[in-house]
Design a protein around this motif. Structure first.
Motif, PDB file in Angstrom:
ATOM      1  N   SER A   1      33.036   2.426  -4.981  1.00 36.16           N
ATOM      2  CA  SER A   1      34.512   1.714  -5.559  1.00 36.16           C
ATOM      3  C   SER A   1      34.364   2.672  -7.356  1.00 36.16           C
TER       4      SER A   1
ATOM      5  N   GLN B   1      35.041   1.789 -11.372  1.00 36.93           N
ATOM      6  CA  GLN B   1      35.915   1.364 -12.559  1.00 36.93           C
ATOM      7  C   GLN B   1      36.064   1.957 -13.276  1.00 36.93           C
ATOM      8  N   THR B   2      37.765   1.310 -14.223  1.00 37.35           N
ATOM      9  CA  THR B   2      38.533   1.335 -15.112  1.00 37.35           C
ATOM     10  C   THR B   2      38.867   0.359 -16.081  1.00 37.35           C
TER      11      THR B   2
ATOM     12  N   ILE C   1      40.068  -1.593 -18.697  1.00 36.26           N
ATOM     13  CA  ILE C   1      41.610  -1.943 -18.759  1.00 36.26           C
ATOM     14  C   ILE C   1      41.797  -2.971 -20.222  1.00 36.26           C
TER      15      ILE C   1
ATOM     16  N   VAL D   1      36.779  -5.162 -20.541  1.00 29.13           N
ATOM     17  CA  VAL D   1      37.000  -5.732 -19.582  1.00 29.13           C
ATOM     18  C   VAL D   1      37.283  -4.058 -18.636  1.00 29.13           C
ATOM     19  N   VAL D   2      36.643  -4.025 -17.068  1.00 31.54           N
ATOM     20  CA  VAL D   2      37.314  -2.953 -16.435  1.00 31.54           C
ATOM     21  C   VAL D   2      37.306  -3.798 -15.105  1.00 31.54           C
ATOM     22  N   LYS D   3      38.972  -2.654 -14.503  1.00 30.77           N
ATOM     23  CA  LYS D   3      39.246  -3.541 -13.020  1.00 30.77           C
ATOM     24  C   LYS D   3      38.634  -2.697 -12.640  1.00 30.77           C
ATOM     25  N   THR D   4      37.922  -3.600 -10.880  1.00 36.65           N
ATOM     26  CA  THR D   4      37.281  -2.570 -10.046  1.00 36.65           C
ATOM     27  C   THR D   4      38.574  -2.294  -9.106  1.00 36.65           C
ATOM     28  N   ILE D   5      37.989  -0.904  -8.180  1.00 29.50           N
ATOM     29  CA  ILE D   5      39.251   0.258  -7.115  1.00 29.50           C
ATOM     30  C   ILE D   5      37.978   0.210  -6.461  1.00 29.50           C
ATOM     31  N   TYR D   6      38.178  -0.075  -5.348  1.00 28.35           N
ATOM     32  CA  TYR D   6      37.527   0.589  -4.139  1.00 28.35           C
ATOM     33  C   TYR D   6      37.914   1.552  -3.321  1.00 28.35           C
TER      34      TYR D   6
ATOM     35  N   GLU E   1      42.134  -3.893   0.227  1.00 27.89           N
ATOM     36  CA  GLU E   1      42.662  -3.595  -0.231  1.00 27.89           C
ATOM     37  C   GLU E   1      42.698  -2.389  -0.503  1.00 27.89           C
TER      38      GLU E   1
END
Length: 113
Positions: A34, A36-37, A39, A47-52, A78
């Protein structure tokens, strides 16, 4: 008979009407890659968003179901991976069997996503 392959690092205990069934770890380790970006922030806390981005699933085998973590199921969904041979322990309140300290000692069912 369906073969259940436990791809988690710990034994899975299933409470049935006949008693406890234990499925030991198979040694197959599934890794979820993954990234993390960032946001934004909330009150100065990042605060980050995890993208697989990757998943090393075993190849499908006839009459075989792979027990994986809920994170693996979520990552597969996802990423658009559709496989009917993946299940995860259901640790929700309807399924989890807990000891006197509140620790999960068994489950009553599996889940799919």
């Amino acid at each position: 008979m369906i073969k259940l392959v436990n791809c988690t690092p710990h034994a899975i205990n299933i409470q049935t009407e006949q008693g406890i069934i234990t499925i030991p770890p198979s040694g197959i380790s599934i890794r979820v890659e993954s990234q993390q970006t960032a946001i934004g922030e909330i009150n100065g806390i990042p605060v980050v968003k995890t993208i697989y981005t990757g998943l090393n699933l075993p190849n499908p085998e006839p009459d075989t179901i792979y027990i994986v973590s809920t994170v693996v199921l979520q990552a597969a969904r996802e990423m658009g991976i559709t496989r009917d041979d993946l299940i995860a322990p259901d640790t929700g309140p309807q399924s989890a069997v807990r000891d006197g300290n509140g620790q999960i000692v068994a489950i009553r069912r599996f889940q799919v996503l």
